[in-house]
Design a protein around this motif. Structure first.
Motif, PDB file in Angstrom:
ATOM      1  N   SER A  20      81.809  50.685  37.999  1.00  0.00           N
ATOM      2  CA  SER A  20      82.538  51.171  36.313  1.00  0.00           C
ATOM      3  C   SER A  20      81.659  51.251  36.014  1.00  0.00           C
ATOM      4  O   SER A  20      80.478  51.387  36.046  1.00  0.00           O
ATOM      5  CB  SER A  20      82.809  48.910  36.381  1.00  0.00           C
ATOM      6  OG  SER A  20      83.441  48.479  37.118  1.00  0.00           O
ATOM      7  N   ALA A  22      80.466  50.897  31.098  1.00  0.00           N
ATOM      8  CA  ALA A  22      81.127  50.440  29.890  1.00  0.00           C
ATOM      9  C   ALA A  22      80.134  51.202  29.360  1.00  0.00           C
ATOM     10  O   ALA A  22      78.998  50.795  29.252  1.00  0.00           O
ATOM     11  CB  ALA A  22      80.969  49.100  30.661  1.00  0.00           C
ATOM     12  N   SER A  24      78.572  50.702  25.173  1.00  0.00           N
ATOM     13  CA  SER A  24      79.102  50.092  24.204  1.00  0.00           C
ATOM     14  C   SER A  24      77.927  50.508  23.487  1.00  0.00           C
ATOM     15  O   SER A  24      77.060  52.232  22.870  1.00  0.00           O
ATOM     16  CB  SER A  24      77.641  48.524  24.610  1.00  0.00           C
ATOM     17  OG  SER A  24      76.415  49.386  25.437  1.00  0.00           O
ATOM     18  N   ARG A  70      90.755  53.331  33.186  1.00  0.00           N
ATOM     19  CA  ARG A  70      90.150  52.744  32.022  1.00  0.00           C
ATOM     20  C   ARG A  70      90.622  51.564  31.044  1.00  0.00           C
ATOM     21  O   ARG A  70      92.262  51.289  31.502  1.00  0.00           O
ATOM     22  CB  ARG A  70      89.856  53.959  30.745  1.00  0.00           C
ATOM     23  CG  ARG A  70      91.121  54.535  30.134  1.00  0.00           C
ATOM     24  CD  ARG A  70      90.744  55.556  29.163  1.00  0.00           C
ATOM     25  NE  ARG A  70      90.799  55.755  27.930  1.00  0.00           N
ATOM     26  CZ  ARG A  70      89.968  56.950  27.238  1.00  0.00           C
ATOM     27  NH1 ARG A  70      90.300  58.060  27.992  1.00  0.00           N
ATOM     28  NH2 ARG A  70      89.723  56.171  26.319  1.00  0.00           N
ATOM     29  N   ASP A  71      89.589  50.697  30.443  1.00  0.00           N
ATOM     30  CA  ASP A  71      89.706  50.332  29.707  1.00  0.00           C
ATOM     31  C   ASP A  71      90.458  50.041  27.927  1.00  0.00           C
ATOM     32  O   ASP A  71      88.739  49.998  27.770  1.00  0.00           O
ATOM     33  CB  ASP A  71      89.231  48.560  29.738  1.00  0.00           C
ATOM     34  CG  ASP A  71      90.437  47.470  28.930  1.00  0.00           C
ATOM     35  OD1 ASP A  71      90.369  47.368  28.182  1.00  0.00           O
ATOM     36  OD2 ASP A  71      89.499  45.805  29.642  1.00  0.00           O
ATOM     37  N   ASN A  72      90.721  50.008  27.436  1.00  0.00           N
ATOM     38  CA  ASN A  72      90.207  51.041  26.336  1.00  0.00           C
ATOM     39  C   ASN A  72      89.678  50.189  25.399  1.00  0.00           C
ATOM     40  O   ASN A  72      89.234  50.411  24.966  1.00  0.00           O
ATOM     41  CB  ASN A  72      91.873  51.401  25.463  1.00  0.00           C
ATOM     42  CG  ASN A  72      92.100  53.480  26.042  1.00  0.00           C
ATOM     43  OD1 ASN A  72      90.937  53.528  26.585  1.00  0.00           O
ATOM     44  ND2 ASN A  72      93.317  53.201  26.380  1.00  0.00           N
ATOM     45  N   ALA A  73      90.286  48.780  25.455  1.00  0.00           N
ATOM     46  CA  ALA A  73      89.712  47.880  24.680  1.00  0.00           C
ATOM     47  C   ALA A  73      88.508  47.757  24.979  1.00  0.00           C
ATOM     48  O   ALA A  73      87.793  46.953  23.846  1.00  0.00           O
ATOM     49  CB  ALA A  73      90.980  46.941  24.768  1.00  0.00           C
ATOM     50  N   LYS A  74      88.144  47.602  26.140  1.00  0.00           N
ATOM     51  CA  LYS A  74      86.762  47.402  26.426  1.00  0.00           C
ATOM     52  C   LYS A  74      85.778  48.637  27.034  1.00  0.00           C
ATOM     53  O   LYS A  74      84.059  48.148  27.036  1.00  0.00           O
ATOM     54  CB  LYS A  74      86.332  46.820  28.113  1.00  0.00           C
ATOM     55  CG  LYS A  74      87.651  45.274  27.100  1.00  0.00           C
ATOM     56  CD  LYS A  74      87.006  44.410  28.760  1.00  0.00           C
ATOM     57  CE  LYS A  74      87.643  43.010  28.841  1.00  0.00           C
ATOM     58  NZ  LYS A  74      88.113  41.979  30.482  1.00  0.00           N
ATOM     59  N   ASN A  75      86.324  49.698  26.052  1.00  0.00           N
ATOM     60  CA  ASN A  75      85.337  50.880  26.183  1.00  0.00           C
ATOM     61  C   ASN A  75      84.756  50.967  28.003  1.00  0.00           C
ATOM     62  O   ASN A  75      83.204  51.655  27.791  1.00  0.00           O
ATOM     63  CB  ASN A  75      84.329  51.099  25.888  1.00  0.00           C
ATOM     64  CG  ASN A  75      84.696  51.114  23.760  1.00  0.00           C
ATOM     65  OD1 ASN A  75      85.723  50.999  23.684  1.00  0.00           O
ATOM     66  ND2 ASN A  75      83.919  50.560  22.977  1.00  0.00           N
ATOM     67  N   THR A  76      85.644  50.179  28.632  1.00  0.00           N
ATOM     68  CA  THR A  76      84.846  50.835  30.293  1.00  0.00           C
ATOM     69  C   THR A  76      85.805  51.882  30.971  1.00  0.00           C
ATOM     70  O   THR A  76      87.344  51.928  30.614  1.00  0.00           O
ATOM     71  CB  THR A  76      85.093  49.271  30.476  1.00  0.00           C
ATOM     72  OG1 THR A  76      84.120  48.451  29.902  1.00  0.00           O
ATOM     73  CG2 THR A  76      84.885  49.567  32.368  1.00  0.00           C
TER      74      THR A  76
END
Length: 117
Positions: A20, A22, A24, A70-76
């Protein structure tokens, strides 16, 4: 901007790991996210990338075994690695790029993946 990677470790051949990463900080308009790897004595190489629209690209050596998402909402961004081989042993780096209109290129600190035979 910080890229925080997790999920590396030691696994036996044939096993699985999930990485993973992330992002930030003051980051927006993320274009592609991806994973690269580097083993001793070799150049850093692309493993997999994914665009903001979900299009993916894989190195031939990992096709059918690795899956990037990827999870665009979490920038991950994630990398699911199955059927691992000793030759997958490397430091894996997360990469985040901006869009053509607002370009940037950030790297994570790297996470070690070791596959024992």
């Amino acid at each position: 901007v910080q890229l925080v990677e997790s999920g590396g470790g030691l696994v036996q051949a044939g096993g699985s790991l999930r990485l993973s990463c992330a992002a930030s900080g003051s980051i927006f308009s993320i274009g592609s996210m991806g994973w690269y790897r580097q083993s001793p004595g070799k150049q850093r190489e692309l493993v997999a990338t994914i665009t903001s629209g979900g299009s993916t690209d894989y190195a031939d050596s990992v096709k059918g075994r690795f899956t990037i998402s990827r999870d665009n909402a979490k920038n991950t961004v994630f990398l699911r690695m199955n059927s691992l081989k000793p030759e997958d042993t490397a430091v894996y780096y997360c990469n985040v790029k901006g869009t053509p209109a607002y370009f940037y290129n950030y790297w994570g600190q790297g996470t070690q993946v070791t596959v024992s035979s």
